[in-house]
Design an enzyme around this catalytic site. Structure first.
Site, PDB file in Angstrom:
ATOM      1  N   CYS A  38     -29.373  15.643 -13.620  1.00 22.25           N
ATOM      2  CA  CYS A  38     -30.570  16.492 -13.746  1.00 22.25           C
ATOM      3  C   CYS A  38     -30.962  17.173 -12.433  1.00 22.25           C
ATOM      4  O   CYS A  38     -31.779  18.095 -12.439  1.00 22.25           O
ATOM      5  CB  CYS A  38     -31.747  15.667 -14.262  1.00 22.25           C
ATOM      6  SG  CYS A  38     -31.375  14.806 -15.786  1.00 22.25           S
ATOM      7  N   HIS A  61     -38.477  19.164 -13.105  1.00 21.00           N
ATOM      8  CA  HIS A  61     -37.468  18.852 -14.118  1.00 21.00           C
ATOM      9  C   HIS A  61     -38.197  18.341 -15.367  1.00 21.00           C
ATOM     10  O   HIS A  61     -39.102  17.514 -15.272  1.00 21.00           O
ATOM     11  CB  HIS A  61     -36.518  17.785 -13.570  1.00 21.00           C
ATOM     12  CG  HIS A  61     -35.653  17.170 -14.628  1.00 21.00           C
ATOM     13  ND1 HIS A  61     -34.929  17.934 -15.517  1.00 21.00           N
ATOM     14  CD2 HIS A  61     -35.409  15.872 -14.955  1.00 21.00           C
ATOM     15  CE1 HIS A  61     -34.274  17.128 -16.335  1.00 21.00           C
ATOM     16  NE2 HIS A  61     -34.552  15.879 -16.023  1.00 21.00           N
ATOM     17  N   ASN A 101     -35.167  17.635 -22.881  1.00 17.15           N
ATOM     18  CA  ASN A 101     -34.545  17.461 -21.567  1.00 17.15           C
ATOM     19  C   ASN A 101     -33.124  18.025 -21.629  1.00 17.15           C
ATOM     20  O   ASN A 101     -32.256  17.438 -22.267  1.00 17.15           O
ATOM     21  CB  ASN A 101     -34.550  15.960 -21.224  1.00 17.15           C
ATOM     22  CG  ASN A 101     -33.934  15.668 -19.866  1.00 17.15           C
ATOM     23  OD1 ASN A 101     -33.317  16.533 -19.242  1.00 17.15           O
ATOM     24  ND2 ASN A 101     -34.094  14.437 -19.412  1.00 17.15           N
TER      25      ASN A 101
HETATM   26  N1  ACO Z   1     -39.358   6.089 -32.340  1.00 18.27           N
HETATM   27  C1  ACO Z   1     -40.122   5.030 -32.651  1.00 18.27           C
HETATM   28  N2  ACO Z   1     -40.147   3.902 -31.921  1.00 18.27           N
HETATM   29  C2  ACO Z   1     -39.374   3.857 -30.829  1.00 18.27           C
HETATM   30  C3  ACO Z   1     -38.558   4.920 -30.441  1.00 18.27           C
HETATM   31  C4  ACO Z   1     -38.560   6.070 -31.260  1.00 18.27           C
HETATM   32  N3  ACO Z   1     -37.829   7.160 -30.977  1.00 18.27           N
HETATM   33  N4  ACO Z   1     -37.919   4.592 -29.318  1.00 18.27           N
HETATM   34  C5  ACO Z   1     -38.315   3.349 -28.989  1.00 18.27           C
HETATM   35  N5  ACO Z   1     -39.191   2.900 -29.912  1.00 18.27           N
HETATM   36  C6  ACO Z   1     -39.861   1.618 -29.948  1.00 18.27           C
HETATM   37  C7  ACO Z   1     -39.030   0.526 -29.324  1.00 18.27           C
HETATM   38  O1  ACO Z   1     -38.096   0.005 -30.239  1.00 18.27           O
HETATM   39  C8  ACO Z   1     -40.069  -0.466 -28.937  1.00 18.27           C
HETATM   40  O2  ACO Z   1     -40.436  -1.201 -30.077  1.00 18.27           O
HETATM   41  P1  ACO Z   1     -40.755  -2.779 -29.960  1.00 18.27           P
HETATM   42  O3  ACO Z   1     -41.920  -2.881 -29.050  1.00 18.27           O
HETATM   43  O4  ACO Z   1     -41.026  -3.145 -31.373  1.00 18.27           O
HETATM   44  O5  ACO Z   1     -39.514  -3.370 -29.381  1.00 18.27           O
HETATM   45  C9  ACO Z   1     -41.256   0.405 -28.550  1.00 18.27           C
HETATM   46  O6  ACO Z   1     -41.039   1.687 -29.152  1.00 18.27           O
HETATM   47  C10 ACO Z   1     -41.349   0.599 -27.058  1.00 18.27           C
HETATM   48  O7  ACO Z   1     -40.050   0.858 -26.559  1.00 18.27           O
HETATM   49  P2  ACO Z   1     -39.775   1.085 -25.053  1.00 18.27           P
HETATM   50  O8  ACO Z   1     -38.325   1.422 -24.829  1.00 18.27           O
HETATM   51  O9  ACO Z   1     -40.341  -0.061 -24.274  1.00 18.27           O
HETATM   52  O10 ACO Z   1     -40.626   2.372 -24.876  1.00 18.27           O
HETATM   53  P3  ACO Z   1     -41.260   2.940 -23.581  1.00 18.27           P
HETATM   54  O11 ACO Z   1     -42.717   2.847 -23.680  1.00 18.27           O
HETATM   55  O12 ACO Z   1     -40.578   2.488 -22.338  1.00 18.27           O
HETATM   56  O13 ACO Z   1     -40.850   4.450 -23.790  1.00 18.27           O
HETATM   57  C11 ACO Z   1     -39.260   6.072 -23.019  1.00 18.27           C
HETATM   58  C12 ACO Z   1     -39.474   4.828 -23.846  1.00 18.27           C
HETATM   59  C13 ACO Z   1     -40.077   7.181 -23.630  1.00 18.27           C
HETATM   60  C14 ACO Z   1     -37.806   6.475 -23.019  1.00 18.27           C
HETATM   61  C15 ACO Z   1     -39.762   5.780 -21.592  1.00 18.27           C
HETATM   62  O14 ACO Z   1     -39.164   4.629 -21.086  1.00 18.27           O
HETATM   63  C16 ACO Z   1     -39.521   6.901 -20.671  1.00 18.27           C
HETATM   64  O15 ACO Z   1     -40.211   7.893 -20.729  1.00 18.27           O
HETATM   65  N6  ACO Z   1     -38.568   6.743 -19.730  1.00 18.27           N
HETATM   66  C17 ACO Z   1     -38.163   7.783 -18.831  1.00 18.27           C
HETATM   67  C18 ACO Z   1     -36.755   8.044 -19.078  1.00 18.27           C
HETATM   68  C19 ACO Z   1     -36.408   9.495 -19.266  1.00 18.27           C
HETATM   69  O16 ACO Z   1     -37.178  10.387 -19.466  1.00 18.27           O
HETATM   70  N7  ACO Z   1     -35.122   9.721 -19.171  1.00 18.27           N
HETATM   71  C20 ACO Z   1     -34.558  11.005 -19.351  1.00 18.27           C
HETATM   72  C21 ACO Z   1     -33.213  11.066 -18.720  1.00 18.27           C
HETATM   73  S1  ACO Z   1     -33.310  10.801 -17.025  1.00 18.27           S
HETATM   74  C22 ACO Z   1     -34.028  12.099 -16.385  1.00 18.27           C
HETATM   75  O17 ACO Z   1     -33.970  13.173 -16.886  1.00 18.27           O
HETATM   76  C23 ACO Z   1     -34.793  11.892 -15.143  1.00 18.27           C
END
Ligand code: ACO
Length: 337
Positions: free
Chosen positions: A116, A256, A286
């Site tokens: 990215c 980004h 993204n």
């Molecule tokens: N729909 C519904 N529920 C979902 C989904 C979905 N698409 N995805 C995850 N869940 C659920 C999980 O199963 C979990 O359920 P549980 O509590 O019953 O186990 C719950 O939601 C929370 O899951 P987490 O993975 O802990 O969710 P989190 O709050 O961390 O959010 C996310 C996930 C949005 C990916 C977050 O970690 C994030 O924003 N990370 C940044 C990563 C990113 O943006 N990467 C992009 C690539 S890297 C870059 O470009 C810099």
């Protein structure tokens, strides 16, 4: 002698026509528009669907439009550099394919892989080449076909990504415009939390790697989130401070587009007003190296010569960086959009 600067003299971008909405995604994995909008702020993303279509398809269109917009004949181009993690093939480079498709014959071409952060890294490299005085026209492309490395059975990653490519023409100028400063970083602490495990030289493709979905993006979302917020805010503030830019002096911040909550956190930490921040993640998701040029292209009609623009990116590696740009022209010329 006056300092030679490297300035962007034109921009073009291309997204595929197919729109993958949250509604359609929720028929593929167990998710909902409400969950995706609240957690990442993406409503739809563009997908390059047809078979045999690599990122060079989008790159070729973007460069074609760029040549027209900048009134450039292909023979004038000195180099084509493509920042992408999803080239058409392991070899040859996607840059060479795009050059060939556009009749660019006098250029050296290569791909660079910084996930990215590709566009900000690429600007620093192109600026350094231009400032030697040896090269007059360099095309920097940045973009990814993220759908080719996305696991559409994994609901935690598949809502995030889309496909896009952007291209800028970079030329020398003695005016006080262009790439004014850049600060780039890497930290191998990001090796495990964000990677595509197989398909490279360490784990070439086997039935097992394909069966275990090791050719698609794996991430520890929380770790990536924490580092992205911290590093993007830190490096933006560093570059502003180093160049004596107050919040009032900055005309635009172009972060980004990883996810809306990361962008919100960067806005909070830098203190920049939201109306100065380019945000289009809701419509494109993204697109990795493509997000920053896609924003600049969308906002191009509003940009004015001399605008102070801070670009900031974070990605796999981990890699991150910020560029201070002084925009080089007013509005758009020869625009076919
Ligand atoms: N729909 C519904 N529920 C979902 C989904 C979905 N698409 N995805 C995850 N869940 C659920 C999980 O199963 C979990 O359920 P549980 O509590 O019953 O186990 C719950 O939601 C929370 O899951 P987490 O993975 O802990 O969710 P989190 O709050 O961390 O959010 C996310 C996930 C949005 C990916 C977050 O970690 C994030 O924003 N990370 C940044 C990563 C990113 O943006 N990467 C992009 C690539 S890297 C870059 O470009 C810099």
């Amino acid at each position: 002698m006056r300092r030679l600067n490297a300035v962007i003299t034109g921009i073009a971008a291309k997204v595929p026509d197919y729109i993958l909405t949250n509604k359609e995604l929720s028929t593929i994995v167990d998710t909902s528009d409400e969950w995706i909008m609240t957690r990442v702020g993406i409503r739809e993303r563009r997908i390059l669907k047809d078979e045999g279509q690599g990122i060079s398809v989008l790159g070729t269109s973007a460069v074609k439009e760029l040549l027209t917009k900048t009134n450039t004949v292909p023979e004038e181009v000195d180099a084509v550099i493509f920042a992408t993690s999803t080239p058409d093939h392991i070899l040859p480079s996607a840059a060479a394919i795009v050059a060939e498709n556009n009749g660019i014959k006098n250029a050296f071409c290569f791909d660079m892989e910084v996930a990215c952060s590709g566009f900000v890294y690429g600007l620093e490299i192109c600026s350094s080449l231009i400032r030697t005085g040896k090269y007059k026209k360099i095309i920097l492309l940045a973009g990814d076909k993220m759908s080719s490395i996305t696991n559409y059975k994994d609901r935690t990653t598949c809502p995030l990504f889309g496909d896009a490519a952007g291209a800028v023409m970079i030329e020398p100028t003695e005016e006080n415009t262009g790439v004014m400063d850049a600060e780039l970083h890497s930290d191998g602490v990001g090796y495990l939390p964000l990677q595509v495990k197989a398909g490279g030289s360490k784990y070439p493709a086997t039935h097992e790697t394909v069966g275990d979905a090791q050719h698609t993006v794996y991430q520890d979302g929380r770790v990536v989130f924490k580092h992205a917020v911290l590093r993007m805010a830190e490096v933006s503030l560093n570059i502003m401070q180093r160049n004596s830019l107050s919040v009032d002096d900055v005309d635009w911040l172009v972060p980004h587009q990883a996810n809306m909550r990361i962008i919100d956190a960067v806005i909070d930490r830098t203190g920049l007003p939201r109306e100065k921040v380019m945000i289009n993640i809701e419509r494109y998701g993204n697109t990795s190296a493509g997000t920053i040029p896609l924003c600049l292209w969308e906002w191009e009609p509003e940009l004015k010569k001399g605008d102070n623009i801070i670009l900031v990116a974070f990605g796999a590696g981990f890699s991150w960086g910020s560029v201070f740009l002084k925009w080089g022209y007013n509005g758009t010329a020869n625009d076919n959009r």
